[in-house]
Design a protein around this motif. Structure first.
Motif, PDB file in Angstrom:
ATOM      1  N   GLY A  94       0.790  -1.219   0.000  1.00 33.37           N
ATOM      2  CA  GLY A  94       0.000   0.000   0.000  1.00 33.37           C
ATOM      3  C   GLY A  94       0.824   1.272   0.000  1.00 33.37           C
ATOM      4  N   LEU A  95       2.123   1.160   0.240  1.00 27.68           N
ATOM      5  CA  LEU A  95       2.975   2.347   0.171  1.00 27.68           C
ATOM      6  C   LEU A  95       3.466   2.522  -1.257  1.00 27.68           C
ATOM      7  CD1 LEU A  95       5.156   1.998   3.399  1.00 27.68           C
ATOM      8  CD2 LEU A  95       3.077   3.325   3.075  1.00 27.68           C
ATOM      9  N   ASP A  96       3.646   3.745  -1.646  1.00 21.82           N
ATOM     10  CA  ASP A  96       4.076   4.045  -3.006  1.00 21.82           C
ATOM     11  C   ASP A  96       5.599   4.013  -3.101  1.00 21.82           C
ATOM     12  OD1 ASP A  96       3.862   4.689  -5.678  1.00 21.82           O
ATOM     13  OD2 ASP A  96       3.793   6.856  -5.300  1.00 21.82           O
ATOM     14  N   VAL A  97       6.152   2.804  -2.900  1.00 24.00           N
ATOM     15  CA  VAL A  97       7.603   2.651  -2.973  1.00 24.00           C
ATOM     16  C   VAL A  97       7.913   1.274  -3.557  1.00 24.00           C
ATOM     17  CG1 VAL A  97       7.858   1.757  -0.609  1.00 24.00           C
ATOM     18  CG2 VAL A  97       9.771   2.918  -1.693  1.00 24.00           C
ATOM     19  N   GLU A  98       8.843   1.254  -4.489  1.00 20.73           N
ATOM     20  CA  GLU A  98       9.336  -0.007  -5.042  1.00 20.73           C
ATOM     21  C   GLU A  98      10.354  -0.552  -4.047  1.00 20.73           C
ATOM     22  OE1 GLU A  98      12.493  -1.182  -8.490  1.00 20.73           O
ATOM     23  OE2 GLU A  98      11.113   0.453  -8.931  1.00 20.73           O
ATOM     24  N   TRP A  99      10.200  -1.826  -3.672  1.00 19.20           N
ATOM     25  CA  TRP A  99      11.125  -2.362  -2.689  1.00 19.20           C
ATOM     26  C   TRP A  99      11.543  -3.779  -3.045  1.00 19.20           C
ATOM     27  CZ3 TRP A  99      10.241  -6.535   0.654  1.00 19.20           C
ATOM     28  CH2 TRP A  99       8.932  -7.023   0.666  1.00 19.20           C
ATOM     29  N   SER A 100      12.670  -4.165  -2.472  1.00 20.30           N
ATOM     30  CA  SER A 100      13.174  -5.521  -2.634  1.00 20.30           C
ATOM     31  C   SER A 100      13.863  -5.913  -1.332  1.00 20.30           C
ATOM     32  CB  SER A 100      14.161  -5.599  -3.806  1.00 20.30           C
ATOM     33  OG  SER A 100      15.271  -4.752  -3.562  1.00 20.30           O
ATOM     34  N   ALA A 101      14.170  -7.188  -1.204  1.00 18.35           N
ATOM     35  CA  ALA A 101      14.853  -7.685  -0.013  1.00 18.35           C
ATOM     36  C   ALA A 101      16.096  -8.444  -0.453  1.00 18.35           C
ATOM     37  CB  ALA A 101      13.925  -8.581   0.800  1.00 18.35           C
TER      38      ALA A 101
END
Length: 173
Positions: A94-101
């Motif tokens: 729901g946050l407007d951020v592209e993320w990875s782990a």
């Protein structure tokens, strides 16, 4: 003598990802603040989990890792714990951020620094320690990850307070 105004140079634009150190049971505020910062800057967020029970075989980030204890039987465990991954997904959905782990091996400050160099991170975000006896003992014996990064990095390090000591109501006048 004439006074000429000093012109500040325009700061370099952040272009690399925001790298945040994540651990199981960490206070959510650390990832939340890193995500807000990354979103505001229009940068991706990289959530880095460091496993201190393994070491990087070739000294590189994200490369092969081997257990410190060869008798542990955990030779194939080189991934982010499933519960931590689920927690990150829930926290960041729901946050407007592209993320990875990413999974890292070794001493946390050094592993985060290697990953920051490898990924070209604009900044490293870590949480401060809780104000618990165990945390104090760990800091006295092993040092603070944040302190190590601050003294050995050429990029900004943001330390998010996870357990700020608020004044008691009796202290306010």
């Amino acid at each position: 003598m004439t006074d000429t105004p000093h012109r500040l140079e325009q700061p370099a634009r952040m272009t690399g990802p925001v790298l945040v150190g994540v651990v199981q049971g960490q206070r959510p505020v650390v990832v939340e603040q890193a995500a807000k910062l990354a979103a505001a800057a229009g940068l991706p967020l990289v959530c880095a989990h460091v496993d201190v029970t393994v070491y990087p075989v070739d000294g590189t980030t994200g490369g092969a890792a081997a257990p410190i204890d060869p008798d542990s039987g955990d030779a194939d465990v080189q991934d982010i714990p499933e519960q931590l991954r689920k927690d990150l997904e829930a926290r960041l959905s729901g946050l407007d951020v592209e993320w990875s782990a990413v999974f890292l091996a070794g001493e946390p400050a050094k592993a985060l620094a290697r990953e920051a160099n490898h990924s070209g991170a604009s900044m490293i975000v870590v949480g401060s320690r809780d104000h618990k006896l165990g945390s104090v003992i760990k800091e006295l014996t092993g040092g603070s990850i944040a302190r190590h990064l601050v003294h050995h990095q050429d990029r900004p390090v943001l330390v998010v307070p996870v357990d700020p000591r608020l004044p008691d109501d009796d202290d306010e006048d």
